[in-house]
Design a protein around this motif. Sequence first.
Motif, short mmCIF file in Angstrom:
data_model
loop_
_atom_site.label_atom_id
_atom_site.label_comp_id
_atom_site.label_asym_id
_atom_site.label_seq_id
_atom_site.Cartn_x
_atom_site.Cartn_y
_atom_site.Cartn_z
N ALA A 22 35.03 42.22 42.09
CA ALA A 22 34.31 41.15 42.78
C ALA A 22 35.00 39.81 42.56
O ALA A 22 35.13 39.00 43.50
CB ALA A 22 32.86 41.09 42.29
N TRP A 23 35.46 39.56 41.34
CA TRP A 23 36.15 38.31 41.03
C TRP A 23 37.44 38.18 41.82
O TRP A 23 37.76 37.10 42.34
CB TRP A 23 36.41 38.21 39.54
N MET A 24 38.20 39.27 41.94
CA MET A 24 39.45 39.22 42.69
C MET A 24 39.20 39.02 44.18
O MET A 24 39.96 38.33 44.87
CB MET A 24 40.26 40.49 42.45
N LEU A 25 38.12 39.61 44.70
CA LEU A 25 37.75 39.36 46.10
C LEU A 25 37.45 37.88 46.32
O LEU A 25 37.87 37.28 47.32
CB LEU A 25 36.53 40.21 46.49
N PHE A 45 33.57 36.49 30.79
CA PHE A 45 34.19 35.26 31.27
C PHE A 45 35.32 35.67 32.20
O PHE A 45 36.21 36.45 31.82
CB PHE A 45 34.75 34.45 30.10
N MET A 46 35.29 35.18 33.43
CA MET A 46 36.36 35.46 34.40
C MET A 46 37.07 34.16 34.74
O MET A 46 36.43 33.16 35.12
CB MET A 46 35.79 36.07 35.68
N GLY A 47 38.37 34.16 34.59
CA GLY A 47 39.16 32.98 34.93
C GLY A 47 40.08 33.28 36.10
O GLY A 47 40.52 34.41 36.29
N GLY A 48 40.36 32.26 36.89
CA GLY A 48 41.29 32.40 38.00
C GLY A 48 42.03 31.09 38.21
O GLY A 48 41.52 30.02 37.86
#
Length: 324
Positions: A295-298, A100-103
């Motif tokens: 990849a998520w930070m990009l 799970f990736m949150g931003g």
Amino acid sequence: MHPNKHCPVRWEDSRPVHSRCITLGCGGAHCDPYTQAGGRLGAAYFRAELASGVYDLVATEQAWEFPPNMFVEPMVKHFIPIYAVFGQEDLGVAMCRRRFMGGATNQGFIIWLGPRGNVTQHFLSFFKRTVVHDANVFAELDTHEMIQKCRQGYAQRKGLELLEEDIDYTPNSKLLNPSAQKHLEMAKSMVKDGIQTGPFGGVAVDVSQDPEKRHRFGPWISTCHRRSQMVCITSHSVRDHIYTCDELSMAQGWPTLDLTLPHLRNTLNYKLSDYPLSVQSRLLGDGMSVTSVQAWMLYLCSHSVRRSAVSYTHLRAHETRHDL
């Protein structure tokens, strides 16, 4: 990710001289209660500091079972929260680690240019894999010297003294301890029956674990633990192959093998295999999804823009179109 001398990727600072740095808060709730190791108890907390509005951007990585509302609800007062659930295998990396990736972007300082809420499909439209691969995608692609060194290390741990000319021809079963031998034979039997094999018949198994009870068996390489005993098995191969450290690193997305194009290899400040296993493990995320985080930070940064960098006219037009 690595705020010290071991930082693996070079980043150039392209900010104008007068611009302040964007602040980034990383962390959040403990994911252990949502994992098998944590008993899936479901109890967690979210750091109040991250939701307080002191950061421009917030990012978090959790177990894939993490409840989205536990991230979204504390953030909505000051931020526009987004999240996605995906695995490294979705990115074209031969590793399996669903997360799970949150931003979140601070509404007072940052304009979010993408969709809100669950952005999994939008995220994957940029990063989704386009290559079909198996667990054996980088097997036996390290140098002969490094493959021999890896096998010799297994032999020494078992107390075997092998002549150089015998290293290549010693069966893997003789290099492994009895428990690992048993797990390897179990995995071979499962591959023979076509269980969890990839499109080309490849399977990777951590023979330090029981393949019938743990997730470290399947068409993709499981979480990259440097001290794991990762073996590649294919239905058509003459013999199975014990991965070298650089082959595992390459499978996780790091340009560590000689076949990598020079300009890609030069993005690293060092050669991973030159460091002790403990350091290699830390640089690869200690079994976490470093490539997924990158990849998520990009995605998070490429869809964010400072409010101070946008004219009032353009800002109003964008807010009208996207209902920000």
